[in-house]
Design a protein around this motif. Structure first.
Motif, PDB file in Angstrom:
ATOM      1  N   PHE A 182       0.772  -1.154  -0.100  1.00  0.00           N
ATOM      2  CA  PHE A 182      -0.128  -0.093   0.025  1.00  0.00           C
ATOM      3  C   PHE A 182       0.566   1.344  -0.038  1.00  0.00           C
ATOM      4  CE2 PHE A 182      -3.373  -3.206   1.937  1.00  0.00           C
ATOM      5  CZ  PHE A 182      -4.188  -3.166   1.015  1.00  0.00           C
ATOM      6  N   GLY A 183       2.165   1.139   0.250  1.00  0.00           N
ATOM      7  CA  GLY A 183       2.981   2.207  -0.065  1.00  0.00           C
ATOM      8  C   GLY A 183       2.888   3.064   1.294  1.00  0.00           C
ATOM      9  N   ASN A 184       2.437   2.639   2.369  1.00  0.00           N
ATOM     10  CA  ASN A 184       2.472   3.122   3.959  1.00  0.00           C
ATOM     11  C   ASN A 184       3.693   3.530   4.349  1.00  0.00           C
ATOM     12  OD1 ASN A 184      -0.368   1.049   4.482  1.00  0.00           O
ATOM     13  ND2 ASN A 184      -0.367   3.364   4.417  1.00  0.00           N
ATOM     14  N   VAL A 185       3.691   4.752   5.149  1.00  0.00           N
ATOM     15  CA  VAL A 185       5.036   5.161   5.542  1.00  0.00           C
ATOM     16  C   VAL A 185       5.106   4.987   7.013  1.00  0.00           C
ATOM     17  CG1 VAL A 185       6.348   7.507   5.818  1.00  0.00           C
ATOM     18  CG2 VAL A 185       5.177   6.930   3.742  1.00  0.00           C
ATOM     19  N   THR A 186       6.379   4.664   7.466  1.00  0.00           N
ATOM     20  CA  THR A 186       6.588   4.778   8.839  1.00  0.00           C
ATOM     21  C   THR A 186       6.695   5.962   9.438  1.00  0.00           C
ATOM     22  OG1 THR A 186       7.880   2.534   8.488  1.00  0.00           O
ATOM     23  CG2 THR A 186       8.141   3.754  10.801  1.00  0.00           C
ATOM     24  N   VAL A 187       5.983   6.259  10.581  1.00  0.00           N
ATOM     25  CA  VAL A 187       5.916   7.454  11.310  1.00  0.00           C
ATOM     26  C   VAL A 187       6.025   7.259  12.738  1.00  0.00           C
ATOM     27  CG1 VAL A 187       4.469   8.709   9.825  1.00  0.00           C
ATOM     28  CG2 VAL A 187       3.236   7.528  11.701  1.00  0.00           C
ATOM     29  N   MET A 188       6.278   8.269  13.761  1.00  0.00           N
ATOM     30  CA  MET A 188       6.568   8.265  15.078  1.00  0.00           C
ATOM     31  C   MET A 188       5.963   9.367  15.708  1.00  0.00           C
ATOM     32  SD  MET A 188      10.167   7.381  17.179  1.00  0.00           S
ATOM     33  CE  MET A 188      10.894   8.870  16.802  1.00  0.00           C
ATOM     34  N   THR A 189       5.112   9.034  16.869  1.00  0.00           N
ATOM     35  CA  THR A 189       4.922   9.906  17.683  1.00  0.00           C
ATOM     36  C   THR A 189       4.737   9.756  19.376  1.00  0.00           C
ATOM     37  OG1 THR A 189       2.420  11.040  17.966  1.00  0.00           O
ATOM     38  CG2 THR A 189       2.282   8.515  17.696  1.00  0.00           C
ATOM     39  N   GLU A 190       4.564  10.539  20.012  1.00  0.00           N
ATOM     40  CA  GLU A 190       4.491  10.246  21.405  1.00  0.00           C
ATOM     41  C   GLU A 190       3.224  10.347  21.855  1.00  0.00           C
ATOM     42  OE1 GLU A 190       6.942  13.672  22.981  1.00  0.00           O
ATOM     43  OE2 GLU A 190       8.667  12.763  22.694  1.00  0.00           O
ATOM     44  N   LEU A 191       3.003   9.420  23.038  1.00  0.00           N
ATOM     45  CA  LEU A 191       1.557   9.057  23.248  1.00  0.00           C
ATOM     46  C   LEU A 191       1.758   8.595  24.841  1.00  0.00           C
ATOM     47  CD1 LEU A 191      -0.103   7.166  20.198  1.00  0.00           C
ATOM     48  CD2 LEU A 191      -0.562   9.421  20.945  1.00  0.00           C
ATOM     49  N   PRO A 192       0.727   9.186  25.733  1.00  0.00           N
ATOM     50  CA  PRO A 192       0.717   8.409  26.982  1.00  0.00           C
ATOM     51  C   PRO A 192       0.160   6.904  27.024  1.00  0.00           C
ATOM     52  CG  PRO A 192      -1.219   9.818  26.627  1.00  0.00           C
ATOM     53  CD  PRO A 192      -0.196   9.826  25.388  1.00  0.00           C
ATOM     54  N   GLY A 193       0.578   6.204  27.835  1.00  0.00           N
ATOM     55  CA  GLY A 193      -0.032   4.868  27.894  1.00  0.00           C
ATOM     56  C   GLY A 193      -1.286   4.505  27.869  1.00  0.00           C
ATOM     57  N   SER A 194      -2.105   5.522  28.377  1.00  0.00           N
ATOM     58  CA  SER A 194      -3.536   5.329  28.408  1.00  0.00           C
ATOM     59  C   SER A 194      -4.068   5.363  26.884  1.00  0.00           C
ATOM     60  CB  SER A 194      -4.335   6.505  29.080  1.00  0.00           C
ATOM     61  OG  SER A 194      -4.043   7.794  28.241  1.00  0.00           O
ATOM     62  N   GLN A 195      -3.526   6.090  25.802  1.00  0.00           N
ATOM     63  CA  GLN A 195      -3.814   6.027  24.791  1.00  0.00           C
ATOM     64  C   GLN A 195      -3.547   4.929  23.914  1.00  0.00           C
ATOM     65  OE1 GLN A 195      -3.386  10.587  24.040  1.00  0.00           O
ATOM     66  NE2 GLN A 195      -3.749   9.678  21.996  1.00  0.00           N
ATOM     67  N   ILE A 196      -2.254   4.300  24.494  1.00  0.00           N
ATOM     68  CA  ILE A 196      -1.757   2.973  23.830  1.00  0.00           C
ATOM     69  C   ILE A 196      -2.765   1.871  24.222  1.00  0.00           C
ATOM     70  CG2 ILE A 196       0.292   1.373  23.901  1.00  0.00           C
ATOM     71  CD1 ILE A 196       2.142   3.821  24.361  1.00  0.00           C
ATOM     72  N   LEU A 197      -3.100   2.078  25.399  1.00  0.00           N
ATOM     73  CA  LEU A 197      -4.173   0.889  25.909  1.00  0.00           C
ATOM     74  C   LEU A 197      -5.292   1.174  24.852  1.00  0.00           C
ATOM     75  CD1 LEU A 197      -4.879  -1.290  27.667  1.00  0.00           C
ATOM     76  CD2 LEU A 197      -5.958   0.284  29.334  1.00  0.00           C
ATOM     77  N   ALA A 198      -5.810   2.190  24.890  1.00  0.00           N
ATOM     78  CA  ALA A 198      -7.031   2.484  24.057  1.00  0.00           C
ATOM     79  C   ALA A 198      -6.937   1.953  22.695  1.00  0.00           C
ATOM     80  CB  ALA A 198      -7.420   3.952  24.087  1.00  0.00           C
ATOM     81  N   ALA A 199      -5.712   2.112  22.026  1.00  0.00           N
ATOM     82  CA  ALA A 199      -5.542   1.504  20.523  1.00  0.00           C
ATOM     83  C   ALA A 199      -5.331   0.103  20.662  1.00  0.00           C
ATOM     84  CB  ALA A 199      -3.984   2.213  20.433  1.00  0.00           C
ATOM     85  N   LEU A 200      -4.835  -0.267  21.573  1.00  0.00           N
ATOM     86  CA  LEU A 200      -4.836  -1.830  21.526  1.00  0.00           C
ATOM     87  C   LEU A 200      -6.235  -2.560  21.806  1.00  0.00           C
ATOM     88  CD1 LEU A 200      -1.802  -2.540  24.160  1.00  0.00           C
ATOM     89  CD2 LEU A 200      -1.967  -2.941  21.801  1.00  0.00           C
ATOM     90  N   GLU A 201      -7.040  -1.948  22.505  1.00  0.00           N
ATOM     91  CA  GLU A 201      -8.576  -2.272  22.786  1.00  0.00           C
ATOM     92  C   GLU A 201      -9.159  -2.166  21.270  1.00  0.00           C
ATOM     93  OE1 GLU A 201      -9.954  -3.721  24.915  1.00  0.00           O
ATOM     94  OE2 GLU A 201      -9.322  -3.166  26.995  1.00  0.00           O
TER      95      GLU A 201
END
Length: 384
Positions: free
Chosen positions: A255-274
């Motif tokens: 798909f031609g996606n690009v690797t990016v990087m961001t800073e996030l609190p653990g609460s949002q990482i948990l929400a992303a996993l959910e």
């Protein structure tokens, strides 16, 4: 470059105006019959793809209304040409607004007929086809009113056994030769079995998913690597000892996606996993493949409360701590429902990132081998 018409009745511009070049319901005269083709797209498209500012009206409601209108306008046979999941397919069948429904989206094969509506779902990549032949009888009732009666006959074609069209095959061979020169370049050997089958990358830890997520993390120096299983597309296995090529990786990540990087609190990482495991029972592409983080999930629990035992490295996830996360530009923009990955401080944006495929190629080529298999990054609970 396509010469055939594109059509969908439920896609508009952001202001509700028609999309230039996009057709709607088409009526064809066939054997003295008026056959209406009702083309409908999946209304979750903005969630699972980069749809820009296009609007997608409700798939089922829009389709049924159009089918009923086509019937009122004199259509003898109404055919739904739809791209939508089986839950919507069932609603369309139950509406009995259609004579035939030709569906895609689920990547599975199915046929059905309830005495009113004939239905086919034809798998993926033209692997299987199911033409539907209708035998139609035009008659009249006792009052002299025209009647239409029909019965379906389903055919099954496994295209693996079909002789290629010579002209098409010649064009394929021409492109293949061009690609071979740049893609059949060995980058390393896998010392472990790799698996990118659809049912694996969308439901459980995958060795191929681990390689990709590890490569994204290595390219950025992030603490956590995070990609969506639906973006891994080759749908195959690799035996230990196999030589990997550039073609293999570009087939996995087309798909031609690009690797990016961001800073996030653990609460949002948990929400992303959910979010990632919220539709695992549907085989949704949002299922996460991860690096630098591990977790367990229970698919029998309600969506939004399935994830537990989250570890970053050898430490429990701290909901208040800010972590660096490598992901792809599609997910960072909220694709596949990953709104939780947004809102943080973006360290590497899409304009400055590298192609995911290139990051994976470089990662494997750096050592010339793949040694990481499935190692318990994602564990299933609850017997699912």
């Amino acid at each position: 470059a396509s010469k055939y018409p594109w059509a969908a009745i439920n896609i508009t511009n952001a202001d509700g105006s028609p999309v230039e070049g996009l057709g709607g319901v088409m009526v064809k005269e066939v054997g003295g019959l008026k056959v209406a083709l009702v083309p409908v797209a999946q209304d979750t498209t903005p969630e699972v793809a980069n749809a820009g500012d296009l609007r997608f009206l409700p798939t089922v409601d829009t389709a049924v209304a159009a089918a009923e209108k086509a019937r009122e306008d004199g259509a003898d046979i109404v055919v739904g040409v739809v791209q939508t999941d089986m839950s919507n397919d069932r609603k369309l069948i139950a509406s009995h607004a259609f004579d035939v429904i030709l569906s895609g989206d689920d990547h599975s094969y199915a046929t059905a007929y309830d005495g009113v509506t004939a239905y086919v779902e034809t798998s993926m990549d033209a692997r299987f086809l199911s033409p539907v032949d209708l035998t139609v009888e035009i008659g009249q009732d006792d009052d002299g009113k025209r009647t239409i009666d029909w019965v379906p006959a389903f055919r099954f074609i496994d295209t693996a056994s079909v002789t290629p069209d010579p002209e098409t095959q010649a064009k394929v061979d021409e492109f293949q030769k061009q690609l071979d020169e740049s893609l059949n370049v060995e980058i390393g050997t896998t010392e472990v079995p790799l698996d990118s089958r659809r049912n694996v990358v969308r439901a459980e830890e995958s060795a191929m998913g681990n390689v990709i997520a590890d490569a994204m993390r290595a390219a950025t120096g992030a603490e956590i690597g995070f990609t969506n299983g639906g973006g891994i597309r080759a749908d195959r296995t690799y035996d230990a000892g196999l030589k990997l090529t550039r073609r293999d990786i570009l087939t996995e990540l087309p798909f031609g996606n690009v690797t990016v990087m961001t800073e996030l609190p653990g609460s949002q990482i948990l929400a992303a996993l959910e979010n990632g495991v919220s539709q695992v029972e549907k085989g949704a592409g949002r299922f996460p493949q991860v690096s630098g983080i591990s977790f367990a999930f229970d698919a029998s629990a309600p969506a939004g409360s399935r994830v537990s035992e989250v570890m970053v490295g050898d430490q429990p996830l701290d909901l208040d701590k800010v972590y660096t996360v490598a992901t792809n530009d599609y997910m960072l923009a909220g694709g596949d429902g990953y709104a939780a990955l947004g809102g943080g401080k973006v360290i590497v944006n899409a304009g400055n990132g590298s192609l995911m495929a290139n990051d994976v190629i470089d990662y494997i080529a750096a050592t010339g081998k793949v040694t990481t298999g499935v190692e318990g990054r994602i564990r299933k609970l609850g017997g699912n």
